[in-house]
Each structure stands twice: as structure tokens, then as C-alpha cells.
Enzyme design. Structure first.
Site, PDB file in Angstrom:
ATOM      1  N   ILE A  76      46.128 -47.552  13.286  1.00  0.00           N
ATOM      2  CA  ILE A  76      46.707 -46.217  13.310  1.00  0.00           C
ATOM      3  C   ILE A  76      46.156 -45.519  14.540  1.00  0.00           C
ATOM      4  O   ILE A  76      45.114 -45.903  15.079  1.00  0.00           O
ATOM      5  CB  ILE A  76      46.409 -45.414  12.016  1.00  0.00           C
ATOM      6  CG1 ILE A  76      44.898 -45.225  11.807  1.00  0.00           C
ATOM      7  CG2 ILE A  76      47.036 -46.082  10.800  1.00  0.00           C
ATOM      8  CD1 ILE A  76      44.565 -44.346  10.585  1.00  0.00           C
ATOM      9  N   ASP A  77      46.860 -44.509  15.022  1.00  0.00           N
ATOM     10  CA  ASP A  77      46.469 -43.827  16.246  1.00  0.00           C
ATOM     11  C   ASP A  77      45.091 -43.194  16.113  1.00  0.00           C
ATOM     12  O   ASP A  77      44.658 -42.829  15.006  1.00  0.00           O
ATOM     13  CB  ASP A  77      47.478 -42.730  16.596  1.00  0.00           C
ATOM     14  CG  ASP A  77      48.856 -43.282  16.889  1.00  0.00           C
ATOM     15  OD1 ASP A  77      48.943 -44.450  17.305  1.00  0.00           O
ATOM     16  OD2 ASP A  77      49.838 -42.537  16.706  1.00  0.00           O
ATOM     17  N   ARG A  78      44.442 -43.017  17.245  1.00  0.00           N
ATOM     18  CA  ARG A  78      43.122 -42.377  17.260  1.00  0.00           C
ATOM     19  C   ARG A  78      43.179 -40.988  16.643  1.00  0.00           C
ATOM     20  O   ARG A  78      42.243 -40.561  15.947  1.00  0.00           O
ATOM     21  CB  ARG A  78      42.609 -42.293  18.702  1.00  0.00           C
ATOM     22  CG  ARG A  78      41.177 -41.793  18.822  1.00  0.00           C
ATOM     23  CD  ARG A  78      40.679 -41.914  20.250  1.00  0.00           C
ATOM     24  NE  ARG A  78      41.214 -40.875  21.097  1.00  0.00           N
ATOM     25  CZ  ARG A  78      40.652 -39.667  21.263  1.00  0.00           C
ATOM     26  NH1 ARG A  78      39.548 -39.367  20.605  1.00  0.00           N
ATOM     27  NH2 ARG A  78      41.192 -38.784  22.054  1.00  0.00           N
TER      28      ARG A  78
END
Length: 306
Positions: free
Chosen positions: A143-145
Site C-alpha cells: 500500500i502507498d506510503r
């Protein structure tokens, strides 16, 4: 079919950081050291010489690279990546489940799942390897930062493939929640949104273009309060930044998104304003036992009146 264990790496994990690897291409370099110095200009010559003299650079057979060792191609070289002055991220992850096969972790915002760019020891993977002493740990998805919530890891290489196949074969159900602005007079959003996503001119972004849709998201409005809405987002496909771009396209970009609609400059993290996107739940049938498995993030998103 029995899956073979990956070959042992020539350098062990150290303080949660596994060795990096580079293949030596054909070229004119007189020594391996000179190639490394030229290939990675952000690392000073002195730093490379110190690593080599400390025995922290070896070939694929575990043979140390010396300062005078002649260049050999093809050959793989292993070394430890380091970062000076890495920014500490003041949020802690939470282990939701740990067993012999899986580790399920609730990731805080701002923490990347794997080492990337200016983040190494502050990445979720390195943090977990260091704390839990699990050198074989590998994330099964990303998942994105900026996104918080659930991340699934494989603990054991022998069964990793069975769990990895859940994602490309769409045998795992993922639900997200997001806080977005809500305009007066809007009564609903589409139950399903589809569009064609392609890479934008800037490598950080993607954009929509006309054509056959390659992304699909199911959308449900859970709650509306004073100019904001809490959405339940269920991605059917898994395109980069899919949920963020779909929300923006519907005129309701996710609150505190640092990329959409406006790309903020690098280093502009505001720890007081995390993006309001949460990987809320994961559901699947265990590929080894067939038993249903369901995990929910202990976090929640709040509607804050503007």
C-alpha cells in the site's frame, strides 16, 4: 508440487536490513571497486572503500570483494545499503496477527512498506525484521506510503507462493475507507466507477484517459457530516493510485492527499495531516487449509468539519 527454498544469500540480514544486489554488466572497469564507485555516485569513494575493507561487499559465492579484485562479468555483487541522516517517522506499526505462515500488520501513515528512496530502516519491512527477528519476511502486497492500514506478510518461503497467488488471481477481498469533501446538494455517488488509468508525465502520478477501462472500484457512502463523507472503497482491480485517482475524478479528492489533485514537493510531509485513506480489511480463504480468514484494522477515520 514442492517449492524449493530460495538459495541462501551470501550476506546475512543485519539490523533488519538485507543485502542489496547488483549484477556486473560487461564493461571496461579495471576493478569491481571502480565499477561500484562509478555506478553509485551518491556514495562517496571513501564510503565504498570503508565497506570493502570491512568485508561488507562480497560476490554471489560469498567471496569478499577487495580493493584490487579485477572486474568480472557476469557476476553478482552483494552489499549493505546505508543512509545517512534518515528521518525518523514518529508512528508505530501494530501486529494484528502472527502465526507460522503469515504476519498481518497495521501500518501507520508516512511509513513505506519496503525500503525506497530516502527510507531504509524506517520502512515497515526493516522495522519488522529488526523487531521480530524474521529474516525471511516478505510483503505479499503493497500500500502507498501515505496510506495507513493492513499489510499482509509471508513468514515462510516454503508456503509463500500459495499466498502470493491470492492477489493476481483476485481471491482476496480488500476494503478501504476514505474521508473526502462532500458538496451540498450531492445525493449519491456511482456504486461502481471504472476508467482507464495510465502513467502521467510525472513518475509519481497516474491519470485517466479515454479508452477501455482497466480499473474498477466499488463505492459506498458510509456517513456524511458537515462537508465531509466517509466512503467505503472496494477495489476490484489493483492499479497504482486507483482509489486516489477515482475519488479525484468524482470531484472528491481524499483529504490530505499529497499527490492528487496537487503534487506537493518532496519532503513536504506534515505529520499532523496524514492522508485519510485506510486499508480497512482483508478477507480470503486460506490456500493451505481452506479456512476463511478475515482481518480488520484497529484504526478508524474521523470526519472533521471544515
Amino acid at each position: 508440487m514442492t517449492r524449493r527454498r530460495p538459495p541462501q544469500l551470501p550476506l546475512p540480514t543485519r539490523d533488519g536490513v538485507g543485502p542489496s544486489c547488483i549484477g556486473l554488466p560487461y564493461g571496461p572497469w579495471p576493478t569491481i571497486a571502480e565499477f561500484l564507485i562509478e555506478r553509485f555516485p551518491v556514495i562517496t569513494r571513501e564510503a565504498w572503500l570503508e565497506r570493502i575493507e570491512a568485508g561488507d561487499v562480497v560476490d554471489e559465492h560469498g567471496v569478499p570483494v577487495t580493493l584490487t579484485r579485477r572486474y568480472q562479468s557476469p557476476l553478482r555483487v552483494y552489499y549493505y545499503r546505508t543512509l545517512d541522516g534518515e528521518t525518523a517517522i514518529p508512528f508505530e506499526e501494530q501486529v494484528v496477527l502472527q502465526d507460522d505462515e503469515l504476519l498481518v500488520v497495521d501500518k501507520p501513515p508516512f511509513v513505506p512498506v519496503t525500503p525506497k528512496g530516502k527510507y531504509l530502516k524506517e520502512s515497515l519491512l526493516v522495522r519488522l525484521k529488526r523487531k521480530l527477528k524474521l529474516d525471511d519476511l516478505v510483503p505479499l502486497h503493497r500500500i502507498d506510503r501515505s496510506t495507513s492500514g493492513l499489510v499482509l506478510f509471508s513468514v515462510r518461503p516454503a508456503t509463500r507462493g500459495a499466498y502470493q497467488s491470492l492477489f493476481p488471481e483476485r481471491r482476496i477481498t480488500k476494503h478501504y475507507e476514505a474521508v473526502v469533501p462532500w458538496r451540498e446538494g450531492v445525493s449519491s455517488v456511482p456504486e461502481v466507477y471504472r476508467s482507464r488509468l495510465v502513467d502521467d508525465d510525472h513518475f509519481m502520478r497516474v491519470r485517466e484517459e479515454p479508452g477501455e477501462p482497466n480499473s474498477e472500484t466499488r463505492i459506498e457512502v458510509l456517513r456524511v457530516h458537515e462537508g465531509q463523507a466517509l466512503l467505503r472503497l472496494s477495489p476490484i482491480t489493483g492499479r497504482k493510485h486507483q482509489l486516489r485517482v477515482h475519488c479525484m475524478a468524482l470531484g472528491m479528492p481524499i483529504v490530505n492527499d499529497p499527490i492528487y489533485p496537487v503534487l506537493l514537493p518532496e519532503g513536504a510531509d506534515d505529520f499532523e495531516k496524514p492522508m485519510q485513506l485506510l486499508a480497512r480489511s482483508l478477507d480470503f480463504s486460506d490456500p493451505l487449509t481452506g479456512a476463511p480468514r478475515s482481518f480488520t484494522s484497529p484504526r478508524s477515520l474521523l470526519l472533521t468539519p471544515r
